[in-house]
Structure formats: C-alpha cells, structure tokens
Enzyme design. Structure first.
Site, PDB file in Angstrom:
ATOM      1  N   ASP A  13       0.757  -1.208  -0.035  1.00 49.24           N
ATOM      2  CA  ASP A  13      -0.064  -0.020  -0.024  1.00 49.24           C
ATOM      3  C   ASP A  13       0.755   1.150  -0.170  1.00 49.24           C
ATOM      4  O   ASP A  13       0.461   2.286   0.498  1.00 49.24           O
ATOM      5  CB  ASP A  13      -0.880  -0.097   0.903  1.00 49.24           C
ATOM      6  CG  ASP A  13      -1.907  -1.368   1.278  1.00 49.24           C
ATOM      7  OD1 ASP A  13      -2.195  -1.825   0.105  1.00 49.24           O
ATOM      8  OD2 ASP A  13      -2.002  -1.704   2.406  1.00 49.24           O
ATOM      9  N   GLU A  14       1.957   1.239  -0.569  1.00 52.19           N
ATOM     10  CA  GLU A  14       2.793   2.221  -0.699  1.00 52.19           C
ATOM     11  C   GLU A  14       2.362   3.456  -1.696  1.00 52.19           C
ATOM     12  O   GLU A  14       2.822   4.594  -1.837  1.00 52.19           O
ATOM     13  CB  GLU A  14       4.207   1.866  -1.320  1.00 52.19           C
ATOM     14  CG  GLU A  14       4.953   0.988  -0.066  1.00 52.19           C
ATOM     15  CD  GLU A  14       4.612  -0.527  -0.601  1.00 52.19           C
ATOM     16  OE1 GLU A  14       3.686  -0.787  -1.244  1.00 52.19           O
ATOM     17  OE2 GLU A  14       5.178  -1.172   0.107  1.00 52.19           O
ATOM     18  N   LYS A  16       1.548   1.963  -5.097  1.00 56.41           N
ATOM     19  CA  LYS A  16       2.037   1.482  -6.440  1.00 56.41           C
ATOM     20  C   LYS A  16       0.962   1.755  -7.606  1.00 56.41           C
ATOM     21  O   LYS A  16       1.465   1.985  -8.607  1.00 56.41           O
ATOM     22  CB  LYS A  16       2.180   0.049  -6.281  1.00 56.41           C
ATOM     23  CG  LYS A  16       3.272  -0.374  -5.342  1.00 56.41           C
ATOM     24  CD  LYS A  16       3.279  -1.941  -4.968  1.00 56.41           C
ATOM     25  CE  LYS A  16       2.106  -2.568  -4.322  1.00 56.41           C
ATOM     26  NZ  LYS A  16       2.068  -2.108  -2.892  1.00 56.41           N
ATOM     27  N   GLY A  40      -4.575  -4.175  -3.730  1.00 56.47           N
ATOM     28  CA  GLY A  40      -5.309  -3.320  -3.983  1.00 56.47           C
ATOM     29  C   GLY A  40      -4.744  -2.261  -4.391  1.00 56.47           C
ATOM     30  O   GLY A  40      -4.252  -1.676  -3.809  1.00 56.47           O
ATOM     31  N   HIS A  41      -4.755  -1.917  -5.706  1.00 58.18           N
ATOM     32  CA  HIS A  41      -4.038  -0.740  -6.250  1.00 58.18           C
ATOM     33  C   HIS A  41      -4.881   0.478  -6.671  1.00 58.18           C
ATOM     34  O   HIS A  41      -5.866   0.178  -7.631  1.00 58.18           O
ATOM     35  CB  HIS A  41      -3.058  -1.219  -7.437  1.00 58.18           C
ATOM     36  CG  HIS A  41      -2.007  -2.115  -7.169  1.00 58.18           C
ATOM     37  ND1 HIS A  41      -1.408  -2.680  -7.742  1.00 58.18           N
ATOM     38  CD2 HIS A  41      -1.634  -2.664  -5.654  1.00 58.18           C
ATOM     39  CE1 HIS A  41      -0.390  -3.479  -7.209  1.00 58.18           C
ATOM     40  NE2 HIS A  41      -0.498  -3.665  -6.059  1.00 58.18           N
ATOM     41  N   GLN A 223       1.860  -6.360  -3.461  1.00 51.73           N
ATOM     42  CA  GLN A 223       2.174  -6.527  -1.955  1.00 51.73           C
ATOM     43  C   GLN A 223       3.506  -5.619  -1.911  1.00 51.73           C
ATOM     44  O   GLN A 223       3.396  -4.626  -2.554  1.00 51.73           O
ATOM     45  CB  GLN A 223       2.661  -8.046  -1.641  1.00 51.73           C
ATOM     46  CG  GLN A 223       1.406  -8.829  -1.615  1.00 51.73           C
ATOM     47  CD  GLN A 223       0.750  -9.096  -2.750  1.00 51.73           C
ATOM     48  OE1 GLN A 223       1.203  -9.679  -3.522  1.00 51.73           O
ATOM     49  NE2 GLN A 223      -0.446  -8.757  -2.803  1.00 51.73           N
ATOM     50  N   ALA A 298      -7.360  -1.325   0.911  1.00 51.43           N
ATOM     51  CA  ALA A 298      -8.062  -1.361  -0.532  1.00 51.43           C
ATOM     52  C   ALA A 298      -8.853  -2.527  -0.981  1.00 51.43           C
ATOM     53  O   ALA A 298      -9.619  -2.428  -1.765  1.00 51.43           O
ATOM     54  CB  ALA A 298      -7.158  -0.834  -1.674  1.00 51.43           C
ATOM     55  N   PRO A 303      -8.492  -1.646   8.996  1.00 52.02           N
ATOM     56  CA  PRO A 303      -7.876  -0.256   9.188  1.00 52.02           C
ATOM     57  C   PRO A 303      -6.163  -0.843   9.081  1.00 52.02           C
ATOM     58  O   PRO A 303      -5.916  -1.929   9.369  1.00 52.02           O
ATOM     59  CB  PRO A 303      -8.000   0.089  10.399  1.00 52.02           C
ATOM     60  CG  PRO A 303      -8.933  -0.945  11.199  1.00 52.02           C
ATOM     61  CD  PRO A 303      -9.434  -1.997  10.245  1.00 52.02           C
TER      62      PRO A 303
HETATM   63  P1  GDP Z   1      -0.850   0.348  -3.334  1.00 48.62           P
HETATM   64  O1  GDP Z   1      -1.490  -1.085  -2.992  1.00 48.62           O
HETATM   65  O2  GDP Z   1       0.737   0.295  -3.373  1.00 48.62           O
HETATM   66  O3  GDP Z   1      -1.374   0.586  -4.887  1.00 48.62           O
HETATM   67  O4  GDP Z   1      -1.570   1.298  -2.763  1.00 48.62           O
HETATM   68  P2  GDP Z   1      -2.998   1.538  -2.350  1.00 48.62           P
HETATM   69  O5  GDP Z   1      -3.786   1.983  -3.484  1.00 48.62           O
HETATM   70  O6  GDP Z   1      -3.545   0.452  -1.514  1.00 48.62           O
HETATM   71  O7  GDP Z   1      -3.025   2.673  -1.242  1.00 48.62           O
HETATM   72  C1  GDP Z   1      -2.391   4.055  -1.228  1.00 48.62           C
HETATM   73  C2  GDP Z   1      -3.672   5.084  -1.137  1.00 48.62           C
HETATM   74  O8  GDP Z   1      -2.978   6.267  -1.099  1.00 48.62           O
HETATM   75  C3  GDP Z   1      -4.593   5.144  -2.247  1.00 48.62           C
HETATM   76  O9  GDP Z   1      -5.811   5.300  -1.738  1.00 48.62           O
HETATM   77  C4  GDP Z   1      -4.091   6.335  -3.095  1.00 48.62           C
HETATM   78  O10 GDP Z   1      -4.920   6.870  -3.669  1.00 48.62           O
HETATM   79  C5  GDP Z   1      -3.722   7.043  -2.125  1.00 48.62           C
HETATM   80  N1  GDP Z   1      -2.221   7.898  -2.634  1.00 48.62           N
HETATM   81  C6  GDP Z   1      -1.211   7.434  -3.399  1.00 48.62           C
HETATM   82  N2  GDP Z   1      -0.379   8.308  -3.416  1.00 48.62           N
HETATM   83  C7  GDP Z   1      -0.552   9.326  -2.713  1.00 48.62           C
HETATM   84  C8  GDP Z   1      -0.188  10.645  -2.297  1.00 48.62           C
HETATM   85  O11 GDP Z   1       1.077  11.032  -2.693  1.00 48.62           O
HETATM   86  N3  GDP Z   1      -0.860  11.375  -1.250  1.00 48.62           N
HETATM   87  C9  GDP Z   1      -1.905  10.955  -0.901  1.00 48.62           C
HETATM   88  N4  GDP Z   1      -2.524  11.815  -0.124  1.00 48.62           N
HETATM   89  N5  GDP Z   1      -2.714   9.975  -1.320  1.00 48.62           N
HETATM   90  C10 GDP Z   1      -1.796   8.912  -2.151  1.00 48.62           C
HETATM   91  P1  IMO Z   2      -0.996  -4.418  -2.293  1.00 50.35           P
HETATM   92  O1  IMO Z   2      -0.473  -4.884  -3.432  1.00 50.35           O
HETATM   93  C1  IMO Z   2      -1.034  -4.864   2.035  1.00 50.35           C
HETATM   94  C2  IMO Z   2      -0.867  -8.863   3.572  1.00 50.35           C
HETATM   95  C3  IMO Z   2      -2.185  -9.467   4.277  1.00 50.35           C
HETATM   96  C4  IMO Z   2      -1.673 -10.400   5.217  1.00 50.35           C
HETATM   97  C5  IMO Z   2      -0.475 -11.130   4.409  1.00 50.35           C
HETATM   98  C6  IMO Z   2      -0.740 -12.401   3.878  1.00 50.35           C
HETATM   99  O2  IMO Z   2      -2.186  -3.512  -2.203  1.00 50.35           O
HETATM  100  O3  IMO Z   2      -0.040  -3.601  -1.614  1.00 50.35           O
HETATM  101  P2  IMO Z   2      -2.211 -13.222   1.817  1.00 50.35           P
HETATM  102  O4  IMO Z   2      -3.859 -13.044   1.556  1.00 50.35           O
HETATM  103  O5  IMO Z   2      -1.614 -12.447   0.942  1.00 50.35           O
HETATM  104  O6  IMO Z   2      -1.879 -14.605   1.977  1.00 50.35           O
HETATM  105  O7  IMO Z   2      -2.233 -12.247   3.190  1.00 50.35           O
HETATM  106  O8  IMO Z   2      -0.140 -10.103   3.492  1.00 50.35           O
HETATM  107  N1  IMO Z   2      -1.376  -8.202   2.154  1.00 50.35           N
HETATM  108  C7  IMO Z   2      -1.209  -7.159   2.034  1.00 50.35           C
HETATM  109  N2  IMO Z   2      -0.930  -6.009   2.729  1.00 50.35           N
HETATM  110  N3  IMO Z   2      -1.322  -4.691   0.912  1.00 50.35           N
HETATM  111  C8  IMO Z   2      -1.411  -5.587  -0.089  1.00 50.35           C
HETATM  112  O9  IMO Z   2      -1.165  -5.640  -1.209  1.00 50.35           O
HETATM  113  C9  IMO Z   2      -1.514  -6.928   0.530  1.00 50.35           C
HETATM  114  N4  IMO Z   2      -1.557  -8.211  -0.025  1.00 50.35           N
HETATM  115  C10 IMO Z   2      -1.580  -9.002   1.194  1.00 50.35           C
HETATM  116  O10 IMO Z   2      -2.954  -8.354   4.845  1.00 50.35           O
HETATM  117  O11 IMO Z   2      -0.907  -9.744   6.297  1.00 50.35           O
HETATM  118 MG    MG Z   3      -3.026  -1.768  -1.728  1.00 47.94          MG
END
Ligand code: GDP
Ligand code: IMO
Ligand code: MG
Length: 441
Positions: A13-14, A16, A40-41, A223, A298, A303
């Site tokens: 959830d960085e 990506k 969840g991207h 991940q 996502a 949480p």
């Molecule tokens: P991913 O799994 O690495 O693609 O990240 P997620 O989508 O799960 O979570 C990142 C969240 O931060 C998403 O809701 C994005 O819309 C949001 N996001 C991404 N980059 C930024 C940023 O630079 N600032 C803010 N405020 N939100 C961001």
């Molecule tokens: P993105 O691509 C954050 C975590 C789960 C759990 C562990 C193992 O959006 O960054 P799994 O269902 O993969 O066997 O669960 O990995 N996990 C993630 N945490 N972002 C994700 O994907 C994740 N995909 C799996 O919460 O701790």
């Molecule tokens: Mg994510």
C-alpha cells in the site's frame, strides 16, 4: 527504452497503483508478475477512484498492452468482476490483455483451506486477506495445482479437479468443515473458461517478441518487499516473491531484461494484518496519520496499522531488490506535524542494530532509535516546482536518501496524476519523460 520494475519497499500500500498509472505512458507493456486479488492498487482519475486487484494498473490507458504472468494466483471470478467494473475506462481491452496459461487458479476450496489454517493458528494467525492466495500457491509448490491453461481443455481440468476435490474434502471433513461440491465447481469454471479463454496466451513468448521489437515493459509489483515469501518478515508474509527476483520467474523472462528497479516508498509506514512492526504508533499521532492518509485496506477495508518511517527496513528492501531510485509517496499526510520521528536504527538486548533483522522474533523486541525531524507545516499537494519545496521537507528527503542509500526521483503529493513532482535529472534514461509529462493532467 528501459524495462523497469515498480515495486513496494515496505509492507504494501505504498501507492504502487498511482505510480504505475502515472508512468504507464512511458512504456508499451505493463506486466503483473506475482500476487493475486489480495492486491488493491488505487488509481484516482479526476475524482473517480478505481481499485485494481488483478489487472495491471496500466489498463486505464487505452492502447497499452497489459499482461498477467504465470507467477500470479488467478481467480477467474475476481478477474471477471474487475473487468466488468472497468468498462468505460481506457476503452476495450479484449485485444490488449493477456493472461499466462501458466498462472495458477484459485479454486473455491482454497479460501476454505485458508480459513482452517488461520483458525488453527489462533492468536498467531497471519491475518491474511482470506481470498485463497496462500493455498493456491501451496498447491502449485505441492505440484497438484490447476493452471489457467488447463481451462482450455475441460477434460484435463475435470481430471485435475476430481483428484483435488477428493483430497481437499477429506481434509475439510476431518476439520469439521462442509465438503465442496466438485460438480458445482466444474460447472462454474466451465462457465469462466468460456469467458476468459480469449485472453489466455503465452506471456513469456509474447514479452520476448515485443522486447525484441524494442517495446518497453513496466513490471508492476503487488504487496511489498517486506511481505515477500523469502525476504519478508516470515511467516507474516504473503505466499509469493514480491521482490524484483520474482519478475523473471513470474513472467518467463531472463533477469538480463530488467534495466531498473524503482522502489515506491511511503513517507511513513503502514501494515495490514499481523506481524512485527517496530515503528507502529498507536497514540494520537498514529490516529492522525490513519485519518489523514485514509489508511484502510483497498481490498479488505481493514484499518491499516500506522507508524513512522523505518529507514533500516527500507534500506534492507533496497538491498534485496537492487533499488537505487525511490518514488516517495504520501509526504502530504505529514504536512501537519511539528516534528516527525524517523527510525534510523534499533536497540536490541543492550546493543544497537543498524541493519534490519527480518525475523519476527527479533523485530518484536527491538526498540527503534529515532532522529527527530522538523515538520514542514506547509501543504505539499500543489507544489509543482522542486525549487519551491520547503527546506524542512528537503531535509526529510535527504535523511531518507542518506539512510537507505538510494535517490528520490519522484515525489507524489496527492492521489491524482497531477499531484506529482518528477525529478527529471534523476529520471533521465529510466522513463520516457516526454510521454509521461503529456499525461500529467
Ligand atoms: P498500492 O497497493 O501500493 O497501490 O496502494 P493503495 O492503493 O492500496 O494505497 C495507497 C492509497 O494512497 C490510495 O488510496 C491512493 O489513492 C493514495 N495515494 C497514493 N499516493 C498518494 C499521495 O502521494 N498522497 C496522498 N494523499 N494519497 C496518495
Ligand atoms: P497491495 O498490492 C497490504 C497482507 C495481508 C496479510 C499478508 C498475507 O495492495 O500492496 P495473503 O492474503 O496475501 O496471504 O495475506 O499479506 N497483504 C497485503 N497487505 N497490501 C497488499 O497488497 C497486501 N496483500 C497481502 O494483509 O498480512
Ligand atoms: Mg494496496
């Protein structure tokens, strides 16, 4: 142009999804190499939020070829649901999406197996996404998995399914769980086969040919590196190689094809599920990060645990991935803090550690050593000129760069494409800046 991996350097959830979408115009092909719909991207397009789970985050750009590699755990129902939700974005993708015939299927018995395994672990559960990802990879390694390509011959599929169903049901019954109806699974998957067979192909060969024609590839990690099955905080990890090493095996390309690995790094740290997290902050400041950053999963809506930037963890990630360039995301969430702690090492049993120990039994006992950084107290979101960035924020970036030994080449300051600062000199030769900048709206 270069072939570039974009992957997460922390526990996921960085950001990506946002970065892959942003950089997609600079590439011809976007390829997922591991993970499944546990990912969840999020991509935000002029106020509309789209969450990609299985389909590469480049799909929203019409004309870009997207591929799902053999290293992915593939759920046909999740795929079809996601494909339907994408209608109206980026045009049709019937002719620009290919799923590897070698990707392993997630079948209805996989989430059941996962539930049993998690319940057995009790307090030591991993806190998985419950989507059957781990058990699908378990079957792959146990050499009884069923692959996407097996759907092309339903007799082959039926034979493999029958063997698996008998074994799984024996286990389920012993654990007091109801049996899975094999005939029902067969009918469901025969239906999926009819709908997805047009997408199934030889991804390795396709990439080989396209790269031979000079096309460039962006490899999208799911991940985060600290959730990698080998290099993460095992056993609190996912079941695939999210690190750069997974690109070659997960797509059937040689490692010599990878020119660069960009590490996406959040300006603080989050984690979903169980496992060690030295810089976790459960006080008001942690809650403020959670609220401002909207830190909820996502995929599962859970949480996310929040904490400060952990430099040894990211330095470790840079090492195992060969990262020299970083993309810094979400610093805007920290805009309001007077002071921001950054972990630069740990104390462990009376001695100091400068390197990240991935073992949970060590990580659980370390005490982070923090450097207090001055907050910038300025909204970063609309700053588009690098020279106008607040001095305290530049110091924050510099500390990260020094501690993890990599250069920041792009800063994201909001959810939309336009909320991005490209450090052009640092990105030279890595992405086609002209093409990326054209789409920065
Ligand atoms: P991913 O799994 O690495 O693609 O990240 P997620 O989508 O799960 O979570 C990142 C969240 O931060 C998403 O809701 C994005 O819309 C949001 N996001 C991404 N980059 C930024 C940023 O630079 N600032 C803010 N405020 N939100 C961001
Ligand atoms: P993105 O691509 C954050 C975590 C789960 C759990 C562990 C193992 O959006 O960054 P799994 O269902 O993969 O066997 O669960 O990995 N996990 C993630 N945490 N972002 C994700 O994907 C994740 N995909 C799996 O919460 O701790
Ligand atoms: Mg994510």
């Amino acid at each position: 142009m270069a072939n570039v991996v974009v992957l997460g350097t922390q526990w996921g959830d960085e950001g990506k999804g946002k970065i892959v979408d942003l950089l997609t115009p600079g590439f011809d092909i976007i390829a997922r190499y591991q993970g499944g719909h546990n990912a969840g991207h999020t991509v935000c397009l002029r106020g509309r939020k789209i969450v990609l789970h299985l389909i590469p985050s480049g799909i929203l750009h019409s004309g870009k070829l997207c591929v799902i590699g053999n290293g992915v755990a593939f759920s046909p129902s999740a795929f079809l649901k996601e494909a339907a939700a994408l209608e109206g974005f980026g045009g049709s993708f019937d002719d620009r999406l290919v799923i590897s015939r070698g990707a392993h299927l997630i079948l209805p018995y996989h989430p059941v197996a996962e539930k049993i395994a998690e319940e057995r672990k009790g307090a030591k559960k991993i806190g998985t996404t419950s989507l059957g990802i781990g058990p699908s990879y378990e079957d792959k390694v146990a050499r009884c998995g069923i692959r996407v390509g097996d759907l092309l011959d339903l007799e082959v599929f039926r034979e493999k399914l029958t063997l698996n169903i008998a074994e799984k049901n024996a286990l389920f019954q012993a654990a007091g769980f109801p049996a899975v109806d094999g005939e029902e699974v067969y009918r469901e998957f025969a239906g999926h086969a009819a709908r997805i067979s047009k997408y199934i192909g030889d991804v390795s060969l396709l990439l080989h040919r396209k790269m031979g024609e000079g096309k460039s590839v962006l490899f999208e990690g799911a991940q985060g590196a600290l959730l990698d099955i080998d290099h993460g905080t095992y056993p609190f990890v996912t079941s695939s190689n999210s690190t750069a090493g997974g690109v070659a095996t997960g797509l059937g390309i040689g490692p010599t094809r990878i020119d660069e690995v960009l590490g996406v790094v959040k300006a603080y740290t989050t984690r979903v599920g169980s496992g060690p997290f030295p810089t976790e902050t459960q006080d008001d400041r942690g809650r403020l990060i959670s609220e401002r950053g909207n830190e909820f999963g996502a995929t599962t809506g859970r949480p996310r645990r929040c904490g400060w930037f952990d430099a040894p963890a990211v330095a470790y990630s840079c090492r195992v991935n060969g990262i020299e360039r970083l993309v810094l995301t979400k610093p805007d969430i920290l805009d309001v803090f007077e002071e921001i702690p950054v972990c630069i090492g740990y104390d462990y049993k009376g001695s100091s550690l400068s390197l990240f120990p991935p073992e949970p039994w060590i990580l659980e006992k370390v005490v982070p050593r923090y450097r207090m950084m001055k907050g910038w107290k300025t909204p970063l979101q609309h700053l588009t000129d690098r020279r106008r960035l607040p001095a305290a924020f530049l110091d924050y970036i510099k500390l990260i760069e020094d501690e993890v030994e990599a250069r920041v080449c792009l800063v994201s300051t909001g959810v939309e494409r336009k909320d991005s600062l490209l450090f052009e000199e640092e990105l030279e030769g890595v992405v086609d800046l002209g093409r990326v900048k054209k789409d920065l709206v």
